[in-house]
Design a protein around this motif. Structure first.
Motif, PDB file in Angstrom:
ATOM      1  N   SER A  50      -9.213   7.255 -44.629  1.00 10.53           N
ATOM      2  CA  SER A  50      -9.822   6.924 -44.453  1.00 10.53           C
ATOM      3  C   SER A  50     -11.374   7.290 -45.644  1.00 10.53           C
ATOM      4  CB  SER A  50     -10.892   7.733 -43.017  1.00 10.53           C
ATOM      5  OG  SER A  50     -12.731   7.649 -43.688  1.00 10.53           O
ATOM      6  N   PRO A  51     -12.206   6.837 -46.528  1.00 10.16           N
ATOM      7  CA  PRO A  51     -13.094   6.922 -47.713  1.00 10.16           C
ATOM      8  C   PRO A  51     -13.841   8.192 -47.447  1.00 10.16           C
ATOM      9  CG  PRO A  51     -13.609   4.734 -47.156  1.00 10.16           C
ATOM     10  CD  PRO A  51     -12.026   5.073 -46.186  1.00 10.16           C
ATOM     11  N   GLU A  52     -13.857   8.778 -45.998  1.00  8.68           N
ATOM     12  CA  GLU A  52     -14.547   9.427 -45.748  1.00  8.68           C
ATOM     13  C   GLU A  52     -14.873   9.899 -44.680  1.00  8.68           C
ATOM     14  OE1 GLU A  52     -18.392   7.830 -44.552  1.00  8.68           O
ATOM     15  OE2 GLU A  52     -19.061   6.098 -46.129  1.00  8.68           O
ATOM     16  N   PRO A  53     -15.164  11.434 -44.643  1.00 10.58           N
ATOM     17  CA  PRO A  53     -13.851  12.370 -44.218  1.00 10.58           C
ATOM     18  C   PRO A  53     -14.557  11.942 -42.462  1.00 10.58           C
ATOM     19  CG  PRO A  53     -15.624  13.713 -45.543  1.00 10.58           C
ATOM     20  CD  PRO A  53     -15.726  12.308 -46.329  1.00 10.58           C
ATOM     21  N   ILE A  54     -13.636  12.244 -41.562  1.00  9.86           N
ATOM     22  CA  ILE A  54     -13.335  12.216 -40.325  1.00  9.86           C
ATOM     23  C   ILE A  54     -13.848  13.212 -39.227  1.00  9.86           C
ATOM     24  CG2 ILE A  54     -12.219  11.860 -38.409  1.00  9.86           C
ATOM     25  CD1 ILE A  54     -11.696  10.048 -40.276  1.00  9.86           C
ATOM     26  N   PRO A  55     -15.593  13.016 -38.924  1.00  8.38           N
ATOM     27  CA  PRO A  55     -16.073  13.999 -38.019  1.00  8.38           C
ATOM     28  C   PRO A  55     -15.318  14.634 -37.447  1.00  8.38           C
ATOM     29  CG  PRO A  55     -16.824  11.496 -37.667  1.00  8.38           C
ATOM     30  CD  PRO A  55     -15.918  11.394 -38.460  1.00  8.38           C
ATOM     31  N   GLU A  56     -15.199  16.310 -36.884  1.00  8.01           N
ATOM     32  CA  GLU A  56     -14.942  17.257 -36.480  1.00  8.01           C
ATOM     33  C   GLU A  56     -14.647  16.980 -35.225  1.00  8.01           C
ATOM     34  OE1 GLU A  56     -14.415  22.077 -36.787  1.00  8.01           O
ATOM     35  OE2 GLU A  56     -16.925  20.979 -37.886  1.00  8.01           O
ATOM     36  N   ASP A  57     -13.349  17.189 -34.573  1.00  4.44           N
ATOM     37  CA  ASP A  57     -13.272  17.395 -32.929  1.00  4.44           C
ATOM     38  C   ASP A  57     -13.596  15.399 -32.433  1.00  4.44           C
ATOM     39  OD1 ASP A  57     -13.339  20.109 -33.084  1.00  4.44           O
ATOM     40  OD2 ASP A  57     -15.791  20.547 -32.900  1.00  4.44           O
ATOM     41  N   MET A  58     -13.491  15.239 -33.027  1.00  7.85           N
ATOM     42  CA  MET A  58     -13.382  13.620 -33.088  1.00  7.85           C
ATOM     43  C   MET A  58     -12.078  12.657 -32.577  1.00  7.85           C
ATOM     44  SD  MET A  58     -14.883   9.641 -35.594  1.00  7.85           S
ATOM     45  CE  MET A  58     -14.424   8.646 -35.231  1.00  7.85           C
ATOM     46  N   LEU A  59     -10.575  13.617 -32.818  1.00  4.25           N
ATOM     47  CA  LEU A  59      -9.872  13.371 -33.507  1.00  4.25           C
ATOM     48  C   LEU A  59      -8.736  14.116 -32.564  1.00  4.25           C
ATOM     49  CD1 LEU A  59      -8.207  11.575 -36.558  1.00  4.25           C
ATOM     50  CD2 LEU A  59      -9.718  10.394 -35.125  1.00  4.25           C
ATOM     51  N   ALA A  60      -8.084  13.422 -31.226  1.00  7.08           N
ATOM     52  CA  ALA A  60      -6.658  14.398 -30.815  1.00  7.08           C
ATOM     53  C   ALA A  60      -6.231  14.752 -31.201  1.00  7.08           C
ATOM     54  CB  ALA A  60      -6.500  13.705 -29.780  1.00  7.08           C
ATOM     55  N   ALA A  61      -5.597  16.236 -31.102  1.00  7.41           N
ATOM     56  CA  ALA A  61      -4.439  16.698 -31.749  1.00  7.41           C
ATOM     57  C   ALA A  61      -3.005  15.695 -32.839  1.00  7.41           C
ATOM     58  CB  ALA A  61      -3.808  18.121 -31.708  1.00  7.41           C
ATOM     59  N   GLY A  62      -2.575  14.944 -33.995  1.00  6.77           N
ATOM     60  CA  GLY A  62      -1.728  15.160 -34.686  1.00  6.77           C
ATOM     61  C   GLY A  62      -2.086  13.365 -34.535  1.00  6.77           C
ATOM     62  N   PHE A  63      -2.913  12.663 -34.556  1.00  5.48           N
ATOM     63  CA  PHE A  63      -3.821  11.971 -34.101  1.00  5.48           C
ATOM     64  C   PHE A  63      -4.343  11.524 -36.199  1.00  5.48           C
ATOM     65  CE2 PHE A  63      -5.009   8.775 -31.242  1.00  5.48           C
ATOM     66  CZ  PHE A  63      -4.089   9.476 -30.326  1.00  5.48           C
ATOM     67  N   GLU A  64      -4.218  12.143 -37.115  1.00  6.74           N
ATOM     68  CA  GLU A  64      -3.965  12.205 -38.485  1.00  6.74           C
ATOM     69  C   GLU A  64      -3.640  10.566 -39.019  1.00  6.74           C
ATOM     70  OE1 GLU A  64      -4.608  16.147 -36.516  1.00  6.74           O
ATOM     71  OE2 GLU A  64      -3.025  14.822 -37.198  1.00  6.74           O
TER      72      GLU A  64
ATOM     73  N   ASN B 147      -8.136   9.093 -28.922  1.00  6.19           N
ATOM     74  CA  ASN B 147      -7.467   9.977 -28.577  1.00  6.19           C
ATOM     75  C   ASN B 147      -5.929   9.107 -27.747  1.00  6.19           C
ATOM     76  OD1 ASN B 147      -8.129   9.065 -25.468  1.00  6.19           O
ATOM     77  ND2 ASN B 147     -10.108   9.835 -26.692  1.00  6.19           N
ATOM     78  N   ASP B 148      -5.276  10.558 -27.323  1.00  8.05           N
ATOM     79  CA  ASP B 148      -4.181   9.869 -26.304  1.00  8.05           C
ATOM     80  C   ASP B 148      -3.983   9.570 -24.947  1.00  8.05           C
ATOM     81  OD1 ASP B 148      -1.467   9.120 -26.481  1.00  8.05           O
ATOM     82  OD2 ASP B 148      -0.571  11.884 -25.887  1.00  8.05           O
ATOM     83  N   GLY B 149      -3.685   8.466 -24.214  1.00  5.40           N
ATOM     84  CA  GLY B 149      -3.097   8.102 -23.560  1.00  5.40           C
ATOM     85  C   GLY B 149      -1.662   7.879 -22.912  1.00  5.40           C
ATOM     86  N   THR B 150      -1.599   6.832 -21.706  1.00  7.83           N
ATOM     87  CA  THR B 150      -0.097   6.666 -21.222  1.00  7.83           C
ATOM     88  C   THR B 150       0.229   4.914 -21.432  1.00  7.83           C
ATOM     89  OG1 THR B 150      -1.359   6.660 -18.883  1.00  7.83           O
ATOM     90  CG2 THR B 150      -0.222   8.469 -19.965  1.00  7.83           C
ATOM     91  N   THR B 151      -1.636   4.299 -21.312  1.00  5.75           N
ATOM     92  CA  THR B 151      -1.546   3.133 -20.998  1.00  5.75           C
ATOM     93  C   THR B 151      -2.375   2.293 -22.405  1.00  5.75           C
ATOM     94  OG1 THR B 151      -3.625   2.577 -19.318  1.00  5.75           O
ATOM     95  CG2 THR B 151      -1.027   3.147 -19.095  1.00  5.75           C
ATOM     96  N   LEU B 152      -2.643   1.008 -22.572  1.00  6.34           N
ATOM     97  CA  LEU B 152      -3.683   0.331 -23.493  1.00  6.34           C
ATOM     98  C   LEU B 152      -5.295   0.772 -22.628  1.00  6.34           C
ATOM     99  CD1 LEU B 152      -4.114  -2.181 -25.410  1.00  6.34           C
ATOM    100  CD2 LEU B 152      -3.835  -2.979 -23.772  1.00  6.34           C
ATOM    101  N   SER B 153      -5.856   1.079 -23.162  1.00  6.52           N
ATOM    102  CA  SER B 153      -7.362   2.211 -22.809  1.00  6.52           C
ATOM    103  C   SER B 153      -7.958   1.251 -22.521  1.00  6.52           C
ATOM    104  CB  SER B 153      -7.101   2.890 -23.406  1.00  6.52           C
ATOM    105  OG  SER B 153      -8.442   2.947 -25.396  1.00  6.52           O
ATOM    106  N   GLY B 154      -8.283  -0.714 -23.221  1.00  4.54           N
ATOM    107  CA  GLY B 154      -9.203  -1.439 -23.645  1.00  4.54           C
ATOM    108  C   GLY B 154      -9.191  -1.718 -25.112  1.00  4.54           C
ATOM    109  N   PHE B 155     -10.268  -2.840 -24.383  1.00  2.00           N
ATOM    110  CA  PHE B 155     -10.134  -4.163 -25.999  1.00  2.00           C
ATOM    111  C   PHE B 155     -11.786  -3.669 -25.884  1.00  2.00           C
ATOM    112  CE2 PHE B 155     -10.387  -6.491 -22.416  1.00  2.00           C
ATOM    113  CZ  PHE B 155     -11.870  -7.743 -22.261  1.00  2.00           C
ATOM    114  N   SER B 156     -12.307  -4.701 -27.101  1.00  2.00           N
ATOM    115  CA  SER B 156     -14.121  -4.982 -27.080  1.00  2.00           C
ATOM    116  C   SER B 156     -14.104  -6.053 -27.963  1.00  2.00           C
ATOM    117  CB  SER B 156     -14.180  -4.026 -28.295  1.00  2.00           C
ATOM    118  OG  SER B 156     -15.119  -2.457 -27.807  1.00  2.00           O
TER     119      SER B 156
END
Length: 280
Positions: free
Chosen positions: A180-194, A216-225
């Motif tokens: 990302s060319p811009e900093p990711i907001p703090e606490d936006m990502l789960a640990a290890g998602f960098e 963030n992490d999940g056990t299945t496909l979380s959805g779609f848009s």
């Protein structure tokens, strides 16, 4: 800004179907590239000789069809551009740079388009302008592109590799959160998602699909848009407002590093949407 049509007038050669040389094709191609880079060219095409065309003559309620060729060669159009320029003077300067599009002497005519402001004395109530705006909005949305946007909750890259190997998917673009060319907001990502997938595009069976790991992490496909890309900021605002009615805005329309205008909303039926302008 003003919109103009730039018309290449027909000549005896163009009416005879004389095709351009490689040199002329290259010169016109370079000129069109300059127009595109300058951001003024909306469209442009060449027209076949009038012997392949027709005219419909109107006389009261009568309609008569006339097949070409037409004899008024100097009044015929052999090709055109549609430009958005700041003034007629700018249009003239660009036309002066154009290679001669014909083998013989030729003319290029510039004509400004009417705008609704020109009809203000007739359209005193604004009714016709509102109708025109609605039609333009409808036409613009007919040209919009719609893509499925999948969220894999941390397994996006694994899924992509599987699709490439087994169903012939082709990865067109992949960007990780660390890219990302811009900093990711703090606490936006789960640990290890960098290094997880922030956004990717892949083609499968002729269809383009967008995908991401999400945040963030999940056990299945979380959805779609549904990702809707429209042409103008006005279109984006009107569509976003309509989808927001009795819905829930997840991210208001705003400028981002990947789009001049981007927003997320879940409509009143529970469907998640991403509305955006194409990257410039």
């Amino acid at each position: 800004m003003m919109k103009v049509m730039v018309m290449v007038k027909a000549t005896a050669g163009s009416e005879a179907g004389v095709m351009p040389t490689n040199e002329l094709m290259e010169a016109m191609g370079s000129f069109n590239e300059e127009l595109v880079k300058a951001g003024i060219m909306e469209s442009g095409d060449g027209l076949k000789p009038s012997n392949e065309g027709y005219r419909v003559r109107f006389s009261g309620s009568k309609r008569s069809v006339i097949q070409g060729p037409f004899v008024e060669t100097n009044e015929l159009v052999a090709g055109y551009w549609v430009w958005n320029v700041s003034s007629m003077e700018e249009a003239l300067e660009w036309v002066k740079k154009c290679p001669n599009p014909m083998f013989e002497d030729s003319d290029i005519e510039i004509r400004p388009f009417y705008s609704m402001e020109d009809f203000a004395d007739v359209d005193t109530s604004g009714e016709f302008r509102a109708q025109e705006d609605a039609l333009r909005h409808t036409l613009s949305l007919q040209k919009a592109s719609l893509n499925n946007y999948l969220f894999f909750s941390g397994r996006c890259e694994e899924a992509l590799n599987y699709y490439v190997q087994h169903v012939g998917a082709k990865i067109d673009l992949l960007m990780r959160f660390s890219d990302s060319p811009e900093p990711i907001p703090e606490d936006m990502l789960a640990a290890g998602f960098e290094d997880k997938v922030m956004h990717c595009e892949f083609t499968l069976g002729g269809a383009k699909v967008f995908a991401s790991d999400g945040c963030n992490d999940g056990t299945t496909l979380s959805g779609f848009s549904l990702a809707l890309t429209v042409a103008t900021a006005q279109d984006a605002q009107r569509v976003f407002a309509a989808l927001s009615e009795n819905g829930q805005v997840t991210m208001p329309l705003a400028e981002t590093f990947w789009s001049p205008l981007y927003g997320q909303v879940t409509d009143q039926f529970g469907m998640a949407w991403m509305v955006m302008l194409p990257a410039t």
